[in-house]
Design a protein around this motif. Structure first.
Motif, PDB file in Angstrom:
ATOM      1  N   HIS A  85       0.835  -1.203   0.000  1.00 38.72           N
ATOM      2  CA  HIS A  85       0.000   0.000   0.000  1.00 38.72           C
ATOM      3  C   HIS A  85       0.871   1.254   0.000  1.00 38.72           C
ATOM      4  O   HIS A  85       0.394   2.339   0.306  1.00 38.72           O
ATOM      5  N   GLY A  86       2.156   1.093  -0.306  1.00 40.37           N
ATOM      6  CA  GLY A  86       3.054   2.236  -0.401  1.00 40.37           C
ATOM      7  C   GLY A  86       3.786   2.597   0.876  1.00 40.37           C
ATOM      8  O   GLY A  86       4.561   3.551   0.902  1.00 40.37           O
ATOM      9  N   ALA A  87       3.578   1.857   1.957  1.00 37.69           N
ATOM     10  CA  ALA A  87       4.263   2.156   3.221  1.00 37.69           C
ATOM     11  C   ALA A  87       5.756   1.860   3.097  1.00 37.69           C
ATOM     12  O   ALA A  87       6.161   0.942   2.394  1.00 37.69           O
ATOM     13  N   GLN A  88       6.553   2.689   3.787  1.00 37.43           N
ATOM     14  CA  GLN A  88       8.008   2.515   3.776  1.00 37.43           C
ATOM     15  C   GLN A  88       8.539   2.601   5.192  1.00 37.43           C
ATOM     16  O   GLN A  88       8.077   3.425   5.990  1.00 37.43           O
ATOM     17  N   LEU A  89       9.518   1.741   5.509  1.00 36.02           N
ATOM     18  CA  LEU A  89      10.168   1.816   6.813  1.00 36.02           C
ATOM     19  C   LEU A  89      10.860   3.161   6.960  1.00 36.02           C
ATOM     20  O   LEU A  89      11.488   3.654   6.021  1.00 36.02           O
ATOM     21  N   VAL A  90      10.752   3.756   8.144  1.00 37.41           N
ATOM     22  CA  VAL A  90      11.452   5.009   8.433  1.00 37.41           C
ATOM     23  C   VAL A  90      12.917   4.706   8.725  1.00 37.41           C
ATOM     24  O   VAL A  90      13.810   5.367   8.225  1.00 37.41           O
ATOM     25  N   GLY A  91      13.152   3.729   9.548  1.00 40.76           N
ATOM     26  CA  GLY A  91      14.510   3.273   9.883  1.00 40.76           C
ATOM     27  C   GLY A  91      14.597   1.799   9.549  1.00 40.76           C
ATOM     28  O   GLY A  91      14.610   1.410   8.400  1.00 40.76           O
ATOM     29  N   GLU A  92      14.584   0.983  10.607  1.00 40.10           N
ATOM     30  CA  GLU A  92      14.594  -0.456  10.404  1.00 40.10           C
ATOM     31  C   GLU A  92      13.814  -1.117  11.535  1.00 40.10           C
ATOM     32  O   GLU A  92      13.494  -0.477  12.535  1.00 40.10           O
ATOM     33  N   VAL A  93      13.507  -2.387  11.386  1.00 42.04           N
ATOM     34  CA  VAL A  93      12.871  -3.149  12.454  1.00 42.04           C
ATOM     35  C   VAL A  93      13.970  -3.481  13.455  1.00 42.04           C
ATOM     36  O   VAL A  93      15.006  -4.027  13.089  1.00 42.04           O
ATOM     37  N   VAL A  94      13.746  -3.103  14.712  1.00 43.88           N
ATOM     38  CA  VAL A  94      14.757  -3.334  15.753  1.00 43.88           C
ATOM     39  C   VAL A  94      14.144  -4.160  16.880  1.00 43.88           C
ATOM     40  O   VAL A  94      12.930  -4.208  17.053  1.00 43.88           O
ATOM     41  N   GLN A  95      15.035  -4.796  17.644  1.00 47.82           N
ATOM     42  CA  GLN A  95      14.577  -5.557  18.804  1.00 47.82           C
ATOM     43  C   GLN A  95      14.985  -4.824  20.069  1.00 47.82           C
ATOM     44  O   GLN A  95      16.143  -4.421  20.219  1.00 47.82           O
ATOM     45  N   TYR A  96      14.036  -4.654  20.986  1.00 44.82           N
ATOM     46  CA  TYR A  96      14.300  -4.049  22.286  1.00 44.82           C
ATOM     47  C   TYR A  96      14.343  -5.166  23.313  1.00 44.82           C
ATOM     48  O   TYR A  96      13.319  -5.788  23.612  1.00 44.82           O
ATOM     49  N   GLU A  97      15.542  -5.408  23.807  1.00 42.06           N
ATOM     50  CA  GLU A  97      15.790  -6.468  24.781  1.00 42.06           C
ATOM     51  C   GLU A  97      15.103  -7.758  24.314  1.00 42.06           C
ATOM     52  O   GLU A  97      15.151  -8.090  23.138  1.00 42.06           O
ATOM     53  N   ASP A  98      14.494  -8.502  25.236  1.00 44.19           N
ATOM     54  CA  ASP A  98      13.756  -9.712  24.858  1.00 44.19           C
ATOM     55  C   ASP A  98      12.259  -9.454  24.866  1.00 44.19           C
ATOM     56  O   ASP A  98      11.458 -10.379  24.964  1.00 44.19           O
ATOM     57  N   SER A  99      11.896  -8.164  24.764  1.00 47.83           N
ATOM     58  CA  SER A  99      10.498  -7.781  24.938  1.00 47.83           C
ATOM     59  C   SER A  99       9.744  -7.531  23.636  1.00 47.83           C
ATOM     60  O   SER A  99       8.628  -8.013  23.462  1.00 47.83           O
ATOM     61  N   TYR A 100      10.317  -6.706  22.751  1.00 41.92           N
ATOM     62  CA  TYR A 100       9.583  -6.255  21.563  1.00 41.92           C
ATOM     63  C   TYR A 100      10.476  -6.187  20.341  1.00 41.92           C
ATOM     64  O   TYR A 100      11.678  -5.941  20.442  1.00 41.92           O
ATOM     65  N   ARG A 101       9.847  -6.321  19.168  1.00 43.05           N
ATOM     66  CA  ARG A 101      10.412  -5.883  17.898  1.00 43.05           C
ATOM     67  C   ARG A 101       9.573  -4.682  17.502  1.00 43.05           C
ATOM     68  O   ARG A 101       8.344  -4.709  17.607  1.00 43.05           O
TER      69      ARG A 101
END
Length: 150
Positions: free
Chosen positions: A113-129
């Motif tokens: 739908h035309g969406a673009q990542l602003v930066g990148e997918v990152v992981q925060y500790e063992d809690s979230y991507r």
């Protein structure tokens, strides 16, 4: 006199150029169209301070029914400002964050739908991507995948 208590947050409002495109985009994220109508007249302009206005709105609701986004396309008066592509450290509206099951799958779907990542997918500790994307009309959207609950 008792203290007035907050009951809930009803919705967040986002002004868009194309209501159809925005509805389509937020449906892809997983929100459902709850209703669509035109709000107009002096009474509505008295709330916004714009005077007489005509605005087509669509209410989008999350699957749990607890959160809503009110999308507004102003017919009159015309929009006068555009800050959709402002960087994340700009004052004002920053982003809407959605919790998703599979962040990679969601990013892939939204990119169609035309969406673009602003930066990148990152992981925060063992809690979230986590990631930020620019979605329909340049709106900043956050996605969060909770880890360990699969």
């Amino acid at each position: 006199m008792g203290k007035n208590k907050l009951l809930r947050m009803d919705n967040i409002g986002i002004a868009v150029e194309s209501l159809d495109d925005a509805i389509s985009f937020f449906k892809e994220i997983g929100l459902e169209l709850e209703g669509r109508t035109t709000v107009e007249g002096e009474w509505s302009g008295n709330v916004t301070g714009l005077g007489s206005q005509s605005v087509e709105i669509a209410m989008m609701v999350t699957p749990d029914g607890n959160s809503r986004i009110e999308l507004s396309q102003f017919l009159t008066p015309p929009t006068i400002s555009d800050h959709r592509n402002a960087p994340v450290n700009s004052l004002g509206y920053m982003r809407v964050m959605f919790a998703v099951e599979d962040i990679d799958e969601m990013v892939a779907r939204l990119s169609k739908h035309g969406a673009q990542l602003v930066g990148e997918v990152v992981q925060y500790e063992d809690s979230y991507r986590l990631c930020y994307i620019r979605g329909v009309e340049g709106l900043l959207i956050g996605l969060a995948e909770e880890l360990g609950n699969k």
